[in-house]
Design an enzyme around this catalytic site. Structure first.
Site, PDB file in Angstrom:
ATOM      1  N   GLN B 198      18.118  23.123  12.331  1.00  0.00           N
ATOM      2  CA  GLN B 198      17.346  22.005  11.817  1.00  0.00           C
ATOM      3  C   GLN B 198      17.820  20.748  12.540  1.00  0.00           C
ATOM      4  O   GLN B 198      18.876  20.199  12.237  1.00  0.00           O
ATOM      5  CB  GLN B 198      17.517  21.919  10.304  1.00  0.00           C
ATOM      6  CG  GLN B 198      17.140  23.227   9.604  1.00  0.00           C
ATOM      7  CD  GLN B 198      15.647  23.554   9.688  1.00  0.00           C
ATOM      8  OE1 GLN B 198      14.821  22.790   9.228  1.00  0.00           O
ATOM      9  NE2 GLN B 198      15.310  24.689  10.298  1.00  0.00           N
ATOM     10  N   GLY B 239      11.361  19.968   0.709  1.00  0.00           N
ATOM     11  CA  GLY B 239      11.591  20.803   1.883  1.00  0.00           C
ATOM     12  C   GLY B 239      11.570  20.014   3.190  1.00  0.00           C
ATOM     13  O   GLY B 239      11.192  18.834   3.227  1.00  0.00           O
ATOM     14  N   HIS B 240      11.928  20.683   4.253  1.00  0.00           N
ATOM     15  CA  HIS B 240      12.031  20.004   5.542  1.00  0.00           C
ATOM     16  C   HIS B 240      10.662  19.544   6.036  1.00  0.00           C
ATOM     17  O   HIS B 240       9.662  20.176   5.793  1.00  0.00           O
ATOM     18  CB  HIS B 240      12.726  20.862   6.593  1.00  0.00           C
ATOM     19  CG  HIS B 240      12.161  22.214   6.823  1.00  0.00           C
ATOM     20  ND1 HIS B 240      12.694  23.088   7.734  1.00  0.00           N
ATOM     21  CD2 HIS B 240      11.120  22.873   6.256  1.00  0.00           C
ATOM     22  CE1 HIS B 240      11.997  24.198   7.719  1.00  0.00           C
ATOM     23  NE2 HIS B 240      11.055  24.104   6.841  1.00  0.00           N
ATOM     24  N   ASN B 241      10.687  18.379   6.714  1.00  0.00           N
ATOM     25  CA  ASN B 241       9.488  17.823   7.338  1.00  0.00           C
ATOM     26  C   ASN B 241       8.448  17.304   6.368  1.00  0.00           C
ATOM     27  O   ASN B 241       7.334  16.964   6.784  1.00  0.00           O
ATOM     28  CB  ASN B 241       8.820  18.855   8.266  1.00  0.00           C
ATOM     29  CG  ASN B 241       9.739  19.286   9.372  1.00  0.00           C
ATOM     30  OD1 ASN B 241      10.259  20.389   9.357  1.00  0.00           O
ATOM     31  ND2 ASN B 241       9.989  18.377  10.286  1.00  0.00           N
TER      32      ASN B 241
END
Lengths: 338, 338, 338
Positions: B198, B239-241
């Protein structure tokens, strides 16, 4: 560790049937128990396992005395599951290091009143006393005291216990729990949010257990209250100003929104969600994953989650569900057809 | 603490009706307020309590001026709930110790740029600067900086704020929150999972509040973005993004899966679940416990949870639900019957 | 950092089509990639973006070789998404400081056996060895050892890893996770709860990743087991005595109640809730927010959440849902009408 059945019965009661000198070295469920283990029969559906278990001794209710003693030693007691709970406690005292009391040197502690034999775990944090302004006068409530931790209560590693909060005796707060964070309160103002300072605290009774990483928010004006004997599992969220009645137990991932009042002796299954500003009566049991969106005045068992299905069937049924109201109308029309 | 109504109005505005020298010593809701308390009427449904409250003073809208002043002092203002929020802030400044700024000695801090009057709580951790390889050249983005904490922002006890993440001014990150953990990204490879490193970070705007034990993951390639004025309650997973638009607020236990873009001025009730790779428009309001499984292009109020019922009735209805598609077909057949 | 395509292919394989000296300085998705970026085409639905992307190089499957090379450099490989995962790993090794191994001085560690190159993060806590009573004899299990952390495994900041727990090699436990808290076990006794001491531990295999603030409880009698290659996202709750099979992955906010056994190669979407004492077969895929209330014996895809709708329509349908059983009876009556 090894213990003789005589020792167990001397410590925990029950009627021993069989060899008092027989020694056991572990507690195990019926189906996995071996000849050096003690087991217990707590549920009727496990009765068939009684005949086949290899356990040296089985704890049973009076009606299973003969079946149990036909195959080895037995301890007869009115409530084998409760006996099992006490046995695990007795066992744990012998195989585990006695937990140290006092405050771990790595913990960061602001002034706190702690009872005798309370313990605060490594890397825990206990918040500061409030400053009481000179000349302050509180008519109906005493000035806020420091955080208080009752006798025999253990705060686990990395617990955060914020300023002014209080927990009674014999409690356990597990690792990472946050007691007394700010409640979630904001007033809208032309599209942005203005914080409502959370002026209350959290008051927790005696014999309360709080799970790992669970959060209990401080009240906005009054305190959030957790009564005696409440048991909360991990990753639970209790909103500000909630009141959780005595001996209520909630499983993991459950959320209770702000200002809800839950009665005594209630249970909630995992991932239940109880909305805010509701009243839940005593002896209410909520199934896992159920959303409680209205007050419940009557003891009972309440449920509400979508039944799982094969994905293809679920998709069809879920799609139809969006027309359910229309289906009702169509049924009515059919019924009215001459 | 005690304050006169004159002091309050001098500090917070509003029109005072009644005795300016009257002193109050606490803020309380209408139904519990006593003769030394100030209260407020924010919701029409509480109007009946106005006549019976013992509060010394009630903050009301202009249309309730007469009813309020008939029974004691009143402060008249356009938005009593907003007034209440500001009153709690004014009150908190007087009864609470001023939070210390600077970095608590127990915190573990890698190089960080912190604004004036920022504070980092006990046992918090702020991650290290990235090593930028010699000769590195980033054309479109500046090299990653150290973690940055803006002016006046407070990181609570035990907050983790990982390398390269950034938060603006006047923010509050509550105890135990984890900002910048790795997003959940893996590529399948013959039955096992290969980690996707990540490489992004988390960028948080000004005036953001993040609840206890909430987690915001760093982006896979780009950054996860939380815009100005966002308010997140406890135990939320972002969550990511993801991109959360300005002034959006989410209640506890909500999850937002990766790469979802939520608009401005949205709200989500507790335990909502918003799936990944979706687009949610501005001014969308999601009910508690609702699963958002498709993009929402239109402002509005969206819901979807199974209504709670008595367990026996729920079981019957849930069982029938699994045949709903069939029921529809049966209705159609009936309709087509000559 | 900059890398030439020749370097990338030398390190990661694949067939290079185009200028080997071309240098890229970041990885980006197709639609945002610029002329100094490398991108990848992993999903058929993104194929239209291939023609328009500005990326210097795109990683593609063999069937897209021509389309990709018509517009610039390409790397051809059987599985572009897997290639992307490996590329992020290669990239991260170059742009990030190598994580330090060993134990951060701020961590509090009771005796622990740690493998070579294991690391324990700041403010983490690892629990103590159990005291084994003199003369103790465990026939079927070795005496409990200290906590064990395998080679190359990283415990993040503020991880709690309690006494007697074990994790294998190459694992990652993210910030704030709690491994080995007490399971939630109580026996009822005349309206209050008697604690069942949790005598088991947690055993975690190799190559396991555990998300931020996730909790895995220790077993009551036996151990809770997480097999090799399992990936758990943030804020997940795993109850005592669960067994999670190898290479199973679960998204954030999921809960698994006690004693449930999940097979290998399963997945669960975010906020799923899997009840206790169930058996889930290998290769079972659970949709987000689905409640698993019975064992699943057959591989497949299972779902069950209420479809979201406009609030007004949802209210109507939800109200009708409470009469669904009655609707079925009315359909039956209509069908039986002569």
């Amino acid at each position: 560790m090894q213990a003789s059945l005589a020792e167990l019965v001397a410590a925990l009661g029950g009627e021993l049937v069989g060899d008092a000198d027989c020694r056991v070295d572990a507690i195990a469920p019926l189906e996995r128990a071996g000849p050096s283990h003690i087991s217990f029969l707590a549920q009727a559906r496990l009765l068939p396992q009684l005949a086949t278990t290899a356990a040296a001794c089985v704890v049973v209710r009076p009606e299973h005395r003969d079946a149990a003693s036909a195959r080895g030693a037995a301890i007869v007691t009115a409530d084998p599951y409760l006996y099992f709970a006490r046995l695990t406690q007795w066992w744990a005292q012998r195989v585990r290091a006695r937990p140290e009391t006092g405050i771990h040197p790595s913990a960061v502690i602001e002034p706190v009143r702690d009872g005798p034999s309370a313990s605060v775990g490594p890397l825990a944090y206990i918040g500061a006393r409030r400053r009481i302004a000179a000349g302050a006068c509180w008519r109906r409530r005493p000035p806020r005291r420091d955080a208080e931790v009752g006798a025999g209560t253990r705060l686990g590693p990395r617990v955060v216990f914020e300023r002014g909060c209080r927990i009674g005796a014999r409690g356990l707060v597990q690792a990472g729990a946050v007691i007394g964070g700010d409640g979630f309160g904001f007033a809208p103002d032309q599209g942005s949010w203005v914080k409502i300072e959370q002026l209350g605290a959290v008051r927790i009774g005696d014999d309360v257990e709080i799970g790992a990483n669970t959060c209990i928010d401080r009240g906005a004006l009054d305190d959030t209250v957790i009564d005696d004997g409440v048991k909360l599992d991990n990753l639970i969220q209790i909103g500000h100003n909630c009141h959780i009645g005595a001996h209520t137990a909630m499983a993991g991932c459950t959320g209770v929104a702000g200002s809800t009042r839950i009665g005594r002796h209630c249970t909630a299954g995992g991932s239940a969600m109880i909305l805010g500003h509701l009243e839940i009566a005593d002896h209410v049991h909520i199934s896992a994953a159920t959303v409680v969106s209205r007050s419940i005045r009557k003891p009972g068992h309440y449920s509400g989650f979508f039944p799982m299905d094969d994905n293809a069937r679920w998709e069809k049924n879920a799609a139809t569900l969006k027309q359910l109201h229309t289906l009702r109308d169509r049924i009515r029309a059919l019924e009215n057809k001459p």
